[in-house]
Motif scaffolding. Structure first.
Motif, short mmCIF file in Angstrom:
data_model
loop_
_atom_site.label_atom_id
_atom_site.label_comp_id
_atom_site.label_asym_id
_atom_site.label_seq_id
_atom_site.Cartn_x
_atom_site.Cartn_y
_atom_site.Cartn_z
N UNK A 162 0.77 -1.24 0.00
CA UNK A 162 0.00 0.00 0.00
C UNK A 162 0.80 1.28 0.00
N UNK A 163 2.12 1.19 -0.14
CA UNK A 163 2.92 2.41 -0.18
C UNK A 163 4.39 2.09 -0.06
N UNK B 133 7.38 5.15 4.14
CA UNK B 133 6.18 5.86 4.60
C UNK B 133 5.22 4.98 5.38
N UNK B 134 5.54 3.70 5.51
CA UNK B 134 4.64 2.78 6.20
C UNK B 134 4.67 3.01 7.70
N UNK B 135 3.50 3.16 8.31
CA UNK B 135 3.40 3.46 9.73
C UNK B 135 2.39 2.54 10.39
N UNK B 136 2.53 2.43 11.73
CA UNK B 136 1.53 1.68 12.48
C UNK B 136 0.40 2.62 12.89
N UNK C 174 -0.18 4.03 15.57
CA UNK C 174 0.28 5.13 16.42
C UNK C 174 1.06 6.18 15.64
N UNK C 175 1.21 5.95 14.32
CA UNK C 175 1.94 6.91 13.50
C UNK C 175 3.44 6.74 13.49
N UNK C 176 3.94 5.62 14.03
CA UNK C 176 5.38 5.36 14.05
C UNK C 176 5.77 4.51 12.84
N UNK C 177 6.97 4.78 12.31
CA UNK C 177 7.44 4.04 11.14
C UNK C 177 7.57 2.55 11.46
N UNK C 178 7.10 1.70 10.55
CA UNK C 178 7.18 0.26 10.76
C UNK C 178 8.60 -0.26 10.55
N UNK C 179 9.29 0.29 9.56
CA UNK C 179 10.64 -0.17 9.24
C UNK C 179 11.68 0.83 9.76
N UNK D 5 14.98 -12.00 18.97
CA UNK D 5 14.05 -11.44 18.00
C UNK D 5 14.74 -10.43 17.09
N UNK D 6 13.94 -9.68 16.34
CA UNK D 6 14.53 -8.71 15.41
C UNK D 6 13.51 -7.64 15.06
N UNK D 7 14.03 -6.55 14.51
CA UNK D 7 13.19 -5.46 14.04
C UNK D 7 12.95 -5.61 12.54
N UNK D 8 12.10 -4.74 12.02
CA UNK D 8 11.90 -4.65 10.57
C UNK D 8 12.86 -3.60 10.04
N UNK D 9 13.56 -3.94 8.95
CA UNK D 9 14.66 -3.08 8.47
C UNK D 9 14.53 -2.73 7.00
N UNK D 10 14.90 -1.51 6.68
CA UNK D 10 15.18 -1.09 5.31
C UNK D 10 16.65 -0.70 5.29
N UNK D 11 17.47 -1.55 4.68
CA UNK D 11 18.93 -1.38 4.69
C UNK D 11 19.38 -0.82 3.34
#
Length: 201
Positions: A13-14, A18-21, A23-28, A160-166
């Motif tokens: 979807x984008x 620009x992807x957010x949860x 709460x308006x925080x970035x997902x990646x 665990x781990x986070x979601x990343x844009x590297x």
């Protein structure tokens, strides 16, 4: 890997940045790595003494080149160090690679905090996750000598781990280092779509 073309990336979807949860925080989390120009790794009295700009934690790639290789700048090992000047005092794999015929070199990358997400809590923990993702992204294209972090997906360990844009910047490894890696993502293999009804006339 003939199955790859059968799968399509899912439309999220984008753009990733620009992807957010809700709460308006970035997902990646966005991270930029600036890879240095490679330096030769040579054994000097059975020791390897690469140069590093400073003692900040970093990721590194050991690269192999010799005249019989069909491709150049093949990455042989991905690693990280929180104390880079001490790391290569005892690095059996690096010594083994440096002793081989042909050129063995090293490129390293600090996490560029100015171009990376402000939500990165710890540099060491982030680099550990990114190292794992890089190993998974590179193993099929390179002859990696890494024997850890190859039998479990990134994020499947105890921490665990986070979601990343590297984003990989700087030295390009003859185009074999991905410019950008998004992890995790979703691939799907669709069946034949029979949902459309024929209109009666």
């Amino acid at each position: 890997m003939n199955w790859i073309p059968e799968y399509k990336p899912t439309d999220f979807g984008g753009p990733v940045e620009s992807m957010q949860n809700r709460a308006g925080k970035a997902l990646y989390k966005n991270v930029t790595l600036v890879w240095s120009k490679p330096q030769l790794l040579e054994l000097d009295e059975e020791k390897i003494k690469p140069f590093f700009e400073d003692d900040r934690p970093l990721l590194y790639a050991i690269i192999r080149n010799h005249h019989k290789m069909m491709r150049k700048n093949l990455i042989a090992y991905i690693g990280l160090s929180t104390n880079p000047k001490a790391r290569f005092q005892n690095h059996p794999t690096a010594k083994e690679l440096a002793a081989k015929r042909g050129a063995t070199s090293l490129s390293y990358a600090y996490l560029d905090t100015g171009r990376s997400s402000s939500r990165i809590d710890t540099i060491k923990g982030s680099l550990e996750q990114i190292e794992h993702i890089l190993i998974w992204a590179l193993w099929s294209q390179h002859d990696l000598r890494n024997d850890r972090k190859v039998f479990t997906l990134p994020g499947m360990g105890t921490k665990g781990a986070d979601a990343w844009r590297i984003i990989n910047d700087g030295y390009r490894f003859s185009g074999t280092m991905p410019r950008e890696i998004v992890y995790p993502w979703m691939l799907t293999r669709l069946g034949k779509d029979r949902s459309k009804k024929k209109l009666q006339t």
